[in-house]
Design a protein around this motif. Structure first.
Motif, PDB file in Angstrom:
ATOM      1  N   SER A 201       5.623   0.540  -0.586  1.00 44.20           N
ATOM      2  CA  SER A 201       4.772   1.735  -0.696  1.00 44.20           C
ATOM      3  C   SER A 201       5.533   3.020  -0.337  1.00 44.20           C
ATOM      4  O   SER A 201       5.924   3.758  -1.237  1.00 44.20           O
ATOM      5  CB  SER A 201       3.528   1.552   0.154  1.00 44.20           C
ATOM      6  OG  SER A 201       2.538   2.428  -0.275  1.00 44.20           O
TER       7      SER A 201
ATOM      8  N   LYS B 201      -5.307   0.703  -6.381  1.00 49.18           N
ATOM      9  CA  LYS B 201      -4.931   0.093  -7.667  1.00 49.18           C
ATOM     10  C   LYS B 201      -3.829  -0.965  -7.489  1.00 49.18           C
ATOM     11  O   LYS B 201      -3.928  -2.067  -7.996  1.00 49.18           O
ATOM     12  CB  LYS B 201      -4.477   1.195  -8.635  1.00 49.18           C
ATOM     13  CG  LYS B 201      -5.650   2.072  -9.082  1.00 49.18           C
ATOM     14  CD  LYS B 201      -5.227   3.245  -9.896  1.00 49.18           C
ATOM     15  CE  LYS B 201      -4.571   4.346  -9.095  1.00 49.18           C
ATOM     16  NZ  LYS B 201      -5.443   5.056  -8.155  1.00 49.18           N
ATOM     17  N   ILE B 202      -2.773  -0.597  -6.734  1.00 54.27           N
ATOM     18  CA  ILE B 202      -1.646  -1.535  -6.600  1.00 54.27           C
ATOM     19  C   ILE B 202      -2.023  -2.688  -5.669  1.00 54.27           C
ATOM     20  O   ILE B 202      -1.785  -3.859  -5.981  1.00 54.27           O
ATOM     21  CB  ILE B 202      -0.388  -0.804  -6.096  1.00 54.27           C
ATOM     22  CG1 ILE B 202       0.068   0.224  -7.146  1.00 54.27           C
ATOM     23  CG2 ILE B 202       0.731  -1.788  -5.789  1.00 54.27           C
ATOM     24  CD1 ILE B 202       1.159   1.172  -6.686  1.00 54.27           C
TER      25      ILE B 202
ATOM     26  N   VAL C 187       4.530  -2.379  -9.652  1.00 53.55           N
ATOM     27  CA  VAL C 187       4.781  -2.390  -8.209  1.00 53.55           C
ATOM     28  C   VAL C 187       4.288  -3.709  -7.589  1.00 53.55           C
ATOM     29  O   VAL C 187       4.991  -4.329  -6.782  1.00 53.55           O
ATOM     30  CB  VAL C 187       4.121  -1.172  -7.522  1.00 53.55           C
ATOM     31  CG1 VAL C 187       4.450  -1.161  -6.033  1.00 53.55           C
ATOM     32  CG2 VAL C 187       4.569   0.124  -8.175  1.00 53.55           C
ATOM     33  N   ALA C 188       3.098  -4.143  -8.008  1.00 53.41           N
ATOM     34  CA  ALA C 188       2.547  -5.388  -7.455  1.00 53.41           C
ATOM     35  C   ALA C 188       3.470  -6.567  -7.790  1.00 53.41           C
ATOM     36  O   ALA C 188       3.741  -7.424  -6.936  1.00 53.41           O
ATOM     37  CB  ALA C 188       1.144  -5.635  -8.004  1.00 53.41           C
TER      38      ALA C 188
ATOM     39  N   GLU D 268      -1.967   6.626 -11.923  1.00 53.49           N
ATOM     40  CA  GLU D 268      -1.816   5.201 -12.222  1.00 53.49           C
ATOM     41  C   GLU D 268      -0.934   5.080 -13.446  1.00 53.49           C
ATOM     42  O   GLU D 268      -1.247   5.636 -14.483  1.00 53.49           O
ATOM     43  CB  GLU D 268      -3.197   4.604 -12.521  1.00 53.49           C
ATOM     44  CG  GLU D 268      -3.109   3.187 -12.986  1.00 53.49           C
ATOM     45  CD  GLU D 268      -4.469   2.549 -13.257  1.00 53.49           C
ATOM     46  OE1 GLU D 268      -5.496   3.106 -12.810  1.00 53.49           O
ATOM     47  OE2 GLU D 268      -4.484   1.512 -13.930  1.00 53.49           O
TER      48      GLU D 268
ATOM     49  N   THR E 182      -4.230  -5.151  -7.396  1.00 48.59           N
ATOM     50  CA  THR E 182      -3.483  -5.939  -8.387  1.00 48.59           C
ATOM     51  C   THR E 182      -2.645  -7.003  -7.676  1.00 48.59           C
ATOM     52  O   THR E 182      -2.585  -8.157  -8.103  1.00 48.59           O
ATOM     53  CB  THR E 182      -2.566  -5.000  -9.220  1.00 48.59           C
ATOM     54  OG1 THR E 182      -3.383  -3.967  -9.778  1.00 48.59           O
ATOM     55  CG2 THR E 182      -1.858  -5.743 -10.339  1.00 48.59           C
TER      56      THR E 182
ATOM     57  N   PRO F 135       0.125  -0.336 -12.118  1.00 51.95           N
ATOM     58  CA  PRO F 135      -0.003  -1.024 -10.825  1.00 51.95           C
ATOM     59  C   PRO F 135       0.697  -2.381 -10.879  1.00 51.95           C
ATOM     60  O   PRO F 135       1.152  -2.901  -9.866  1.00 51.95           O
ATOM     61  CB  PRO F 135      -1.521  -1.178 -10.644  1.00 51.95           C
ATOM     62  CG  PRO F 135      -2.130  -0.965 -11.975  1.00 51.95           C
ATOM     63  CD  PRO F 135      -1.187  -0.116 -12.764  1.00 51.95           C
ATOM     64  N   HIS F 136       0.809  -2.929 -12.108  1.00 52.28           N
ATOM     65  CA  HIS F 136       1.452  -4.245 -12.255  1.00 52.28           C
ATOM     66  C   HIS F 136       2.928  -4.173 -11.870  1.00 52.28           C
ATOM     67  O   HIS F 136       3.462  -5.094 -11.266  1.00 52.28           O
ATOM     68  CB  HIS F 136       1.313  -4.742 -13.697  1.00 52.28           C
ATOM     69  CG  HIS F 136      -0.108  -4.755 -14.149  1.00 52.28           C
ATOM     70  ND1 HIS F 136      -1.016  -5.670 -13.703  1.00 52.28           N
ATOM     71  CD2 HIS F 136      -0.792  -3.921 -14.966  1.00 52.28           C
ATOM     72  CE1 HIS F 136      -2.199  -5.413 -14.223  1.00 52.28           C
ATOM     73  NE2 HIS F 136      -2.088  -4.355 -14.996  1.00 52.28           N
TER      74      HIS F 136
ATOM     75  N   HIS G 262       0.364  -1.427   0.938  1.00 54.04           N
ATOM     76  CA  HIS G 262       0.067  -0.722  -0.320  1.00 54.04           C
ATOM     77  C   HIS G 262      -0.797   0.513  -0.078  1.00 54.04           C
ATOM     78  O   HIS G 262      -1.533   0.941  -0.969  1.00 54.04           O
ATOM     79  CB  HIS G 262      -0.623  -1.678  -1.306  1.00 54.04           C
ATOM     80  CG  HIS G 262       0.255  -2.828  -1.665  1.00 54.04           C
ATOM     81  ND1 HIS G 262       1.332  -2.689  -2.507  1.00 54.04           N
ATOM     82  CD2 HIS G 262       0.254  -4.116  -1.249  1.00 54.04           C
ATOM     83  CE1 HIS G 262       1.950  -3.857  -2.615  1.00 54.04           C
ATOM     84  NE2 HIS G 262       1.332  -4.731  -1.857  1.00 54.04           N
TER      85      HIS G 262
END
Ligand code: NAI
Length: 331
Positions: free
Chosen positions: A233, A154-155, A105-106, A99, A158, A102-103, A204
């Motif tokens: 992804s 995680k992603i 990619v999201a 990690e 988010t 995650p922000h 994701h």
């Protein structure tokens, strides 16, 4: 430790050197991707540090083991390009950065959604040409739409939270329920229901045998006509030829990609003076309702800092024999 860093770009070097002041490893940076031909560059090193498109199959790992390499330090979350069985057999440990942001990619997935929906890419060009007409730029309110999230780690979690923030109804599919996701009001459903009910679908989940071409002809046939599909992804989650057919029929209304099945020979390099050889990719580029970015979803300052810090801590913890401070990938 002596570490051979493959697929090294200037930004990798800057960040890794910066954080290495606390670790003092001997880092050698190699621009080429790791493969059978380039593996000899790792000679004299204890570890290799690799990225998403390096090839770490059995023949490469065998070469590395013969040269005395004992550690593969992935400076990314995914490890689908590593043959873990071969690594285990050869006594090579694989560590990764599970990690970093995650922000990053999201938020990139959201950027693709908004860009596609509001035609920002087309508006940008029009305004530069002093064309202020709005024909063809009609979008839709994201508020109230149904967004399907495939993979709620995680992603995905988010991303789901961001979509809840937009006022969307969120449907999720994951063999493992994430309580954070149910707490935010999302509903876990079957993949069939997710395909059928979503206006926007964002992938994701990791690339594995079970998820290879999870979006294929059969999946597209179940989706709402005009659906928006987002993949930040891994490229091979999507059968690109099926998606092109879907776009031509209008079944897929919008496509946002940060990853592509055959990206290894394209992404992260400047080919602006070359003739594009990949006809499938060339076809994708012709659609007005397709946006492609070159695997840049992770690319934020915060993410690069975290990647460098965790990668070097992984390497130090391996050297010190401390299993508690490193993220080892197990089968
Ligand atoms: P994660 O491990 O936290 O979450 C993955 C989730 O997928 C887990 O909840 C898992 O249960 C779920 N999953 C497993 N099999 C599934 C299936 N058959 N169908 C649906 N879900 C399934 O991973 P994280 O950090 O959220 O990353 C997700 C993926 O994002 C990575 O595997 C990587 O491929 C990609 N990624 C892309 C980046 C980019 O720059 N474009 C950067 C970082 C990651």
């Amino acid at each position: 430790m002596k570490v051979a860093v493959f697929s090294a770009k200037r930004y990798d070097e800057t960040h890794l050197r910066d954080f290495n002041r606390e670790h003092d490893h001997e880092l050698t940076f190699f621009e080429p991707r790791l493969n059978v031909k380039t593996a000899p560059l790792a000679s004299g090193h204890d570890a290799v540090c690799c990225f998403v498109n390096d090839i770490l199959d059995a023949p490469v790992l065998e070469l590395l083991a013969q040269m005395g390499v004992r550690l593969v330090a992935m400076r990314c979350a995914g490890f689908n390009n590593v043959d873990l069985v071969a690594a285990g057999r050869l006594g090579i440990e694989v560590v990764r950065v599970p990690e970093y942001s995650p922000h990053a990619v999201a938020e990139h997935a959201v950027a693709l959604i908004l860009d596609l929906n509001r035609n920002i890419h087309r508006a940008f060009n029009r305004v530069r040409e002093h064309d202020y007409s709005l024909d063809g730029l009609l979008g839709f309110d994201l508020y109230g739409k149904t967004v399907g999230v495939v993979g709620t780690g995680k992603i995905g979690a988010t991303f789901a939270r961001l979509m809840v923030g937009f006022g969307c109804r969120v449907l999720a599919y994951d063999p493992r329920v994430n309580p954070d996701v149910t707490d935010m009001g999302a509903e876990y459903v079957s993949l069939e229901r997710l395909w059928a009910e979503s206006d926007v679908i964002s992938l994701h989940c990791p690339l594995m045998e079970a998820t290879h071409h999870i979006v294929d002809d059969a999946a597209i046939a179940q989706m709402k006509r005009g659906v928006m599909l987002i993949n930040t992804s891994r490229g091979a989650l999507v059968d690109t030829r099926a998606v092109i057919d879907g776009l031509k029929r209008g079944d897929i209304g919008y496509l946002g990609l940060d990853v592509y099945e055959e990206e290894a020979d394209l992404f992260f390099e400047d080919f602006s003076n070359h003739v594009l050889q990949d006809d499938v990719f060339a076809r994708l580029l012709t659609f007005p309702n397709v946006i492609i970015t070159g695997h840049q979803a992770f690319f934020t300052r915060e993410a690069l800092d975290a990647i460098a810090s965790v990668t070097l801590t992984n390497i130090s913890a391996f050297e010190q024999g401390d299993p508690t401070r490193r993220y080892t990938v197990t089968l």
